[in-house]
Enzyme design. Structure first.
Site, PDB file in Angstrom:
ATOM      1  CG  ASP A 107      -1.878  -1.118   1.276  1.00 30.87           C
ATOM      2  OD1 ASP A 107      -2.167  -1.680   0.206  1.00 30.87           O
ATOM      3  OD2 ASP A 107      -2.342  -1.448   2.384  1.00 30.87           O
ATOM      4  CE  LYS A 108       0.173   8.349  -1.960  1.00 32.87           C
ATOM      5  NZ  LYS A 108      -0.812   9.326  -2.393  1.00 32.87           N
TER       6      LYS A 108
END
Ligand code: URA
Length: 240
Positions: A107-108
């Protein structure tokens, strides 16, 4: 039989510039093959065996590259994104020539071990659900993780889309109002670690991947740094 290629093609494929750039370097006498200056850009070389030098640096020819990145927060794990910087944007041009891609996604806001390669076959094997390659995460959680949770993670948890996870290994480092744990999962469902804790009404506040199969994150890499895998590490990955 030896595989031969045009010298200008080999050099541009290896990221030493466009075809036009490398033709110029060849014409200007900057390229040596097996100790001799070669000024003909159509000269045929065997890039695996011939000693090719451009501007004084030796061309290390290979088909595949394998990079380990300590992914920083704030970047997306894809090859291009119209809005956000990607992990590929951090790479040096000499690696971009290989057209590498992230093997799996973080994920970011997740940090840690991200493999970046152009070896589609290895990527496929590592990501195949059938193979169930272990991914280990260091997790900080808003919530008190207790011994009883070890059993629950091992039994499998039901996520918000009713999917029941495969057995996961929870190791508690610190149990408090905020807890620190390691979690090892074999799967890679969307936001899986976050959703596993959510199913227990706890929120992940920091997530970092520390290993994938037998490959461990090099802890000398700061977030955003990367390096090539050693030959031993590539073998470890293949065995994962
Ligand atoms: N699980 C998540 O929730 N996020 C990641 O980035 C990786 C695993």
């Amino acid at each position: 039989m030896a595989k031969t290629e045009r010298l200008d093609k080999v050099l541009s494929n290896m990221g030493y510039g466009s075809r036009k750039d490398v033709k110029k370097s060849i014409k200007n006498g900057l390229v040596k093959v097996n100790g001799n200056i070669v000024k003909n850009n159509e000269f045929k070389v065997n890039p695996y065996e011939d000693d090719i030098i451009i501007g004084g640096s030796k061309v290390n020819y290979r088909e595949f590259i394998y990079l380990m990145m300590n992914k920083p927060q704030g970047l997306v794990s894809s090859t291009d994104d119209p809005l956000t910087e990607t992990v590929i944007d951090l790479l040096d041009n000499r690696y971009l020539a290989f057209k590498p891609f992230p093997v799996g996604r973080l994920d970011k806001d997740t940090e840690g071990l991200l493999l970046i390669s152009n070896d589609g076959k290895l990527a496929h094997e590592l990501l195949s659900p059938k193979k169930g390659v272990n991914k280990k995460y260091y997790v900080e959680v808003d919530g008190t993780v207790e011994n009883e949770h070890i059993f629950m993670f091992n039994e499998g948890l039901v996520l918000n889309d009713n999917y029941k996870t495969l057995p996961a290994k929870l190791e508690i480092i610190e149990s408090n109002v905020f807890s620190k744990v390691y979690l090892t999962i074999q799967e890679g469902k969307y936001h899986q670690v976050k959703r596993m804790f959510e199913s227990l009404s706890m929120k992940v506040i920091y997530l970092k991947r520390v290993s994938m199969g037998q490959l461990l994150l090099d802890d000398t890499l700061s977030p955003g740094e990367y390096r090539e895998l050693t030959e031993e590490e590539v073998l470890l990955l293949r065995d994962s």
